[in-house]
Design a protein around this motif. Structure first.
Motif, PDB file in Angstrom:
ATOM      1  N   VAL A  18      55.668 -35.482  70.850  1.00 31.84           N
ATOM      2  CA  VAL A  18      56.041 -34.063  70.817  1.00 31.84           C
ATOM      3  C   VAL A  18      57.062 -33.816  69.704  1.00 31.84           C
ATOM      4  N   LEU A  19      58.014 -34.720  69.535  1.00 31.13           N
ATOM      5  CA  LEU A  19      59.006 -34.560  68.473  1.00 31.13           C
ATOM      6  C   LEU A  19      58.364 -34.647  67.090  1.00 31.13           C
ATOM      7  N   PHE A  20      57.365 -35.514  66.920  1.00 29.80           N
ATOM      8  CA  PHE A  20      56.673 -35.605  65.634  1.00 29.80           C
ATOM      9  C   PHE A  20      55.925 -34.316  65.320  1.00 29.80           C
ATOM     10  N   VAL A  21      55.251 -33.752  66.311  1.00 29.88           N
ATOM     11  CA  VAL A  21      54.537 -32.493  66.092  1.00 29.88           C
ATOM     12  C   VAL A  21      55.526 -31.383  65.763  1.00 29.88           C
ATOM     13  N   THR A  22      56.645 -31.360  66.452  1.00 31.60           N
ATOM     14  CA  THR A  22      57.678 -30.366  66.172  1.00 31.60           C
ATOM     15  C   THR A  22      58.203 -30.527  64.749  1.00 31.60           C
ATOM     16  N   ASN A  23      58.353 -31.751  64.296  1.00 33.47           N
ATOM     17  CA  ASN A  23      58.825 -32.004  62.941  1.00 33.47           C
ATOM     18  C   ASN A  23      57.814 -31.502  61.907  1.00 33.47           C
ATOM     19  N   GLU A  24      56.524 -31.671  62.179  1.00 40.60           N
ATOM     20  CA  GLU A  24      55.485 -31.167  61.275  1.00 40.60           C
ATOM     21  C   GLU A  24      55.558 -29.646  61.180  1.00 40.60           C
ATOM     22  N   ILE A  25      55.682 -28.984  62.304  1.00 37.59           N
ATOM     23  CA  ILE A  25      55.755 -27.519  62.326  1.00 37.59           C
ATOM     24  C   ILE A  25      57.005 -27.050  61.595  1.00 37.59           C
ATOM     25  N   ARG A  26      58.117 -27.740  61.788  1.00 34.90           N
ATOM     26  CA  ARG A  26      59.358 -27.396  61.103  1.00 34.90           C
ATOM     27  C   ARG A  26      59.180 -27.503  59.596  1.00 34.90           C
ATOM     28  N   GLY A  27      58.481 -28.525  59.141  1.00 31.57           N
ATOM     29  CA  GLY A  27      58.239 -28.690  57.712  1.00 31.57           C
ATOM     30  C   GLY A  27      57.427 -27.542  57.139  1.00 31.57           C
ATOM     31  N   LEU A  28      56.418 -27.112  57.870  1.00 32.94           N
ATOM     32  CA  LEU A  28      55.608 -25.979  57.402  1.00 32.94           C
ATOM     33  C   LEU A  28      56.429 -24.697  57.370  1.00 32.94           C
ATOM     34  N   LEU A  29      57.260 -24.498  58.370  1.00 32.36           N
ATOM     35  CA  LEU A  29      58.088 -23.292  58.409  1.00 32.36           C
ATOM     36  C   LEU A  29      59.134 -23.281  57.298  1.00 32.36           C
ATOM     37  N   LEU A  30      59.674 -24.431  56.957  1.00 32.65           N
ATOM     38  CA  LEU A  30      60.678 -24.495  55.897  1.00 32.65           C
ATOM     39  C   LEU A  30      60.067 -24.331  54.509  1.00 32.65           C
ATOM     40  N   ALA A  31      58.803 -24.656  54.353  1.00 37.08           N
ATOM     41  CA  ALA A  31      58.166 -24.552  53.038  1.00 37.08           C
ATOM     42  C   ALA A  31      57.910 -23.096  52.653  1.00 37.08           C
ATOM     43  N   GLY A  32      57.679 -22.223  53.606  1.00 41.90           N
ATOM     44  CA  GLY A  32      57.363 -20.825  53.313  1.00 41.90           C
ATOM     45  C   GLY A  32      58.440 -20.107  52.516  1.00 41.90           C
ATOM     46  N   PRO A  33      59.687 -20.107  52.968  1.00 44.62           N
ATOM     47  CA  PRO A  33      60.737 -19.424  52.202  1.00 44.62           C
ATOM     48  C   PRO A  33      60.951 -20.003  50.802  1.00 44.62           C
ATOM     49  N   VAL A  34      60.732 -21.309  50.656  1.00 46.80           N
ATOM     50  CA  VAL A  34      60.900 -21.920  49.337  1.00 46.80           C
ATOM     51  C   VAL A  34      59.858 -21.372  48.371  1.00 46.80           C
ATOM     52  N   LEU A  35      58.617 -21.316  48.811  1.00 47.71           N
ATOM     53  CA  LEU A  35      57.554 -20.798  47.948  1.00 47.71           C
ATOM     54  C   LEU A  35      57.746 -19.313  47.663  1.00 47.71           C
ATOM     55  N   TYR A  36      58.195 -18.554  48.650  1.00 50.56           N
ATOM     56  CA  TYR A  36      58.430 -17.128  48.446  1.00 50.56           C
ATOM     57  C   TYR A  36      59.572 -16.899  47.450  1.00 50.56           C
ATOM     58  N   ALA A  37      60.625 -17.689  47.543  1.00 53.39           N
ATOM     59  CA  ALA A  37      61.748 -17.556  46.607  1.00 53.39           C
ATOM     60  C   ALA A  37      61.308 -17.884  45.185  1.00 53.39           C
ATOM     61  N   MET A  38      60.436 -18.884  45.039  1.00 57.71           N
ATOM     62  CA  MET A  38      59.935 -19.212  43.710  1.00 57.71           C
ATOM     63  C   MET A  38      59.104 -18.051  43.158  1.00 57.71           C
ATOM     64  N   ILE A  48      60.905 -23.306  39.638  1.00 55.03           N
ATOM     65  CA  ILE A  48      59.866 -24.297  39.962  1.00 55.03           C
ATOM     66  C   ILE A  48      60.513 -25.636  40.288  1.00 55.03           C
ATOM     67  N   TRP A  49      61.534 -26.040  39.522  1.00 59.64           N
ATOM     68  CA  TRP A  49      62.215 -27.304  39.778  1.00 59.64           C
ATOM     69  C   TRP A  49      62.920 -27.289  41.137  1.00 59.64           C
ATOM     70  N   LEU A  50      63.624 -26.209  41.442  1.00 63.26           N
ATOM     71  CA  LEU A  50      64.306 -26.123  42.736  1.00 63.26           C
ATOM     72  C   LEU A  50      63.303 -26.112  43.886  1.00 63.26           C
ATOM     73  N   ALA A  51      62.193 -25.418  43.703  1.00 61.15           N
ATOM     74  CA  ALA A  51      61.157 -25.408  44.740  1.00 61.15           C
ATOM     75  C   ALA A  51      60.573 -26.800  44.922  1.00 61.15           C
ATOM     76  N   PHE A  52      60.336 -27.497  43.819  1.00 60.99           N
ATOM     77  CA  PHE A  52      59.805 -28.864  43.912  1.00 60.99           C
ATOM     78  C   PHE A  52      60.768 -29.774  44.670  1.00 60.99           C
ATOM     79  N   CYS A  53      62.048 -29.694  44.328  1.00 63.59           N
ATOM     80  CA  CYS A  53      63.041 -30.536  45.005  1.00 63.59           C
ATOM     81  C   CYS A  53      63.140 -30.200  46.493  1.00 63.59           C
ATOM     82  N   SER A  54      63.107 -28.921  46.821  1.00 63.92           N
ATOM     83  CA  SER A  54      63.180 -28.515  48.231  1.00 63.92           C
ATOM     84  C   SER A  54      61.954 -28.986  48.995  1.00 63.92           C
ATOM     85  N   LEU A  55      60.779 -28.782  48.398  1.00 65.84           N
ATOM     86  CA  LEU A  55      59.546 -29.194  49.073  1.00 65.84           C
ATOM     87  C   LEU A  55      59.437 -30.712  49.176  1.00 65.84           C
TER      88      LEU A  55
END
Length: 83
Positions: A18-38, A48-55
């Motif tokens: 359950v914790l692994f699945v939660t971690n996967e979902i958290r990763g997807l949720l964190l990627a959205g704002p990074v791509l939107y900011a880029m 692009i560099w900051l987005a790459f480092c964040s992702l």
């Protein structure tokens, strides 16, 4: 005593999954704002560099636990096969 340890082991494995699945979902949720900011920054080289480092950081936080789980699973299979 053996039944208790078996039930306790299954409970731990389920909670880890359950914790692994939660971690996967958290990763997807964190990627959205990074791509939107880029996108909002206009796709400049710095954005692009900051987005790459964040992702990359998000990806590592998701991939490393999966690799560790795979290695632990292989270790458990070796112990089970040897006894």
């Amino acid at each position: 005593m053996h039944a208790f340890l078996s039930i306790f082991g299954k409970l731990i494995v389920r909670s880890v999954l359950v914790l692994f699945v939660t971690n996967e979902i958290r990763g997807l949720l964190l990627a959205g704002p990074v791509l939107y900011a880029m996108y909002q920054a206009g796709g400049t080289l710095m954005a692009i560099w900051l987005a790459f480092c964040s992702l990359a950081g998000i990806a590592l936080s998701v991939i490393v636990p999966l690799v560790v789980a795979k290695r632990l699973n292989l270790a458990q299979l070796r112990f089970a096969g040897g006894s």
